[in-house]
Design a protein around this motif. Structure first.
Motif, PDB file in Angstrom:
ATOM      1  N   TYR A  21       0.832  -1.190   0.000  1.00 24.01           N
ATOM      2  CA  TYR A  21       0.000   0.000   0.000  1.00 24.01           C
ATOM      3  C   TYR A  21       0.870   1.245   0.000  1.00 24.01           C
ATOM      4  O   TYR A  21       1.884   1.307   0.689  1.00 24.01           O
ATOM      5  N   ASN A  22       0.461   2.215  -0.795  1.00 18.65           N
ATOM      6  CA  ASN A  22       1.226   3.446  -0.937  1.00 18.65           C
ATOM      7  C   ASN A  22       0.297   4.634  -0.771  1.00 18.65           C
ATOM      8  O   ASN A  22      -0.867   4.573  -1.163  1.00 18.65           O
ATOM      9  N   PHE A  23       0.832   5.699  -0.217  1.00 20.70           N
ATOM     10  CA  PHE A  23       0.090   6.948  -0.267  1.00 20.70           C
ATOM     11  C   PHE A  23       1.035   8.120  -0.343  1.00 20.70           C
ATOM     12  O   PHE A  23       2.206   8.031   0.027  1.00 20.70           O
ATOM     13  N   LEU A  24       0.515   9.202  -0.909  1.00 21.52           N
ATOM     14  CA  LEU A  24       1.262  10.450  -1.000  1.00 21.52           C
ATOM     15  C   LEU A  24       0.785  11.338   0.129  1.00 21.52           C
ATOM     16  O   LEU A  24      -0.407  11.582   0.280  1.00 21.52           O
ATOM     17  N   GLN A  25       1.725  11.814   0.912  1.00 19.41           N
ATOM     18  CA  GLN A  25       1.395  12.692   2.034  1.00 19.41           C
ATOM     19  C   GLN A  25       1.841  14.102   1.656  1.00 19.41           C
ATOM     20  O   GLN A  25       3.025  14.373   1.484  1.00 19.41           O
ATOM     21  N   THR A  30       3.419  23.801   2.949  1.00 20.91           N
ATOM     22  CA  THR A  30       4.703  24.014   2.270  1.00 20.91           C
ATOM     23  C   THR A  30       4.787  23.416   0.869  1.00 20.91           C
ATOM     24  O   THR A  30       5.680  23.767   0.109  1.00 20.91           O
ATOM     25  N   GLY A  31       3.914  22.470   0.545  1.00 23.32           N
ATOM     26  CA  GLY A  31       3.991  21.781  -0.735  1.00 23.32           C
ATOM     27  C   GLY A  31       4.932  20.593  -0.729  1.00 23.32           C
ATOM     28  O   GLY A  31       5.156  19.961  -1.757  1.00 23.32           O
ATOM     29  N   LYS A  32       5.496  20.265   0.426  1.00 23.51           N
ATOM     30  CA  LYS A  32       6.379  19.102   0.526  1.00 23.51           C
ATOM     31  C   LYS A  32       5.549  17.824   0.404  1.00 23.51           C
ATOM     32  O   LYS A  32       4.436  17.752   0.926  1.00 23.51           O
ATOM     33  N   ILE A  33       6.111  16.821  -0.278  1.00 22.84           N
ATOM     34  CA  ILE A  33       5.385  15.567  -0.525  1.00 22.84           C
ATOM     35  C   ILE A  33       6.265  14.389  -0.133  1.00 22.84           C
ATOM     36  O   ILE A  33       7.436  14.306  -0.511  1.00 22.84           O
ATOM     37  N   GLU A  34       5.680  13.472   0.609  1.00 20.32           N
ATOM     38  CA  GLU A  34       6.356  12.242   1.039  1.00 20.32           C
ATOM     39  C   GLU A  34       5.564  11.050   0.494  1.00 20.32           C
ATOM     40  O   GLU A  34       4.334  11.055   0.510  1.00 20.32           O
ATOM     41  N   ILE A  35       6.265  10.023   0.014  1.00 23.18           N
ATOM     42  CA  ILE A  35       5.635   8.766  -0.397  1.00 23.18           C
ATOM     43  C   ILE A  35       5.790   7.793   0.758  1.00 23.18           C
ATOM     44  O   ILE A  35       6.899   7.559   1.227  1.00 23.18           O
ATOM     45  N   VAL A  36       4.688   7.233   1.224  1.00 23.27           N
ATOM     46  CA  VAL A  36       4.725   6.284   2.340  1.00 23.27           C
ATOM     47  C   VAL A  36       4.210   4.943   1.830  1.00 23.27           C
ATOM     48  O   VAL A  36       3.172   4.875   1.186  1.00 23.27           O
ATOM     49  N   GLN A  37       4.953   3.875   2.114  1.00 27.10           N
ATOM     50  CA  GLN A  37       4.588   2.528   1.673  1.00 27.10           C
ATOM     51  C   GLN A  37       4.543   1.605   2.869  1.00 27.10           C
ATOM     52  O   GLN A  37       5.427   1.652   3.721  1.00 27.10           O
TER      53      GLN A  37
END
Length: 103
Positions: A21-25, A30-37
């Motif tokens: 499972y993946n999601f974009l946080q 700020t516009g910062k994006i993290e991918i969490v798996q």
């Protein structure tokens, strides 16, 4: 008082050993994006930074929003105050992750 809000998009992927499972946080301030798996297998869990640059220009709280496209790997990132926009792509490999400003 300014509070950071996070929004996310979830994507399950079927692998040979089950679902990953993946999601974009998105940090909407700020516009910062993290991918969490995450997965039932610990060795398939983790996170990666897609964008670590503060794009806000001090515009305020909650100004960023991600919009999905027909391609599940690509999004549009919009600064709702200034109108600035970016083309965002995420992927499992670092070479597949990028963000480009749309002028």
């Amino acid at each position: 008082i300014c509070t950071t809000f996070y929004t996310s998009f979830f994507y399950p992927f079927n692998s040979a050993n089950g679902y990953i499972y993946n999601f974009l946080q998105l940090d909407t301030m700020t516009g910062k994006i993290e991918i969490v798996q995450w997965s039932l297998d610990d060795d398939k869990e983790g996170s990666a930074t897609l964008n670590n640059e503060d794009l806000s220009l001090g515009t305020g709280c909650g100004t960023f929003e991600l919009y999905p496209t027909k391609n599940i790997y690509q999004f549009l990132l919009l600064d709702k105050v200034t109108g600035r926009r970016w083309h965002v792509q995420w992927g499992f490999e670092s070479s597949k992750r990028w963000i480009k400003r749309i002028y």
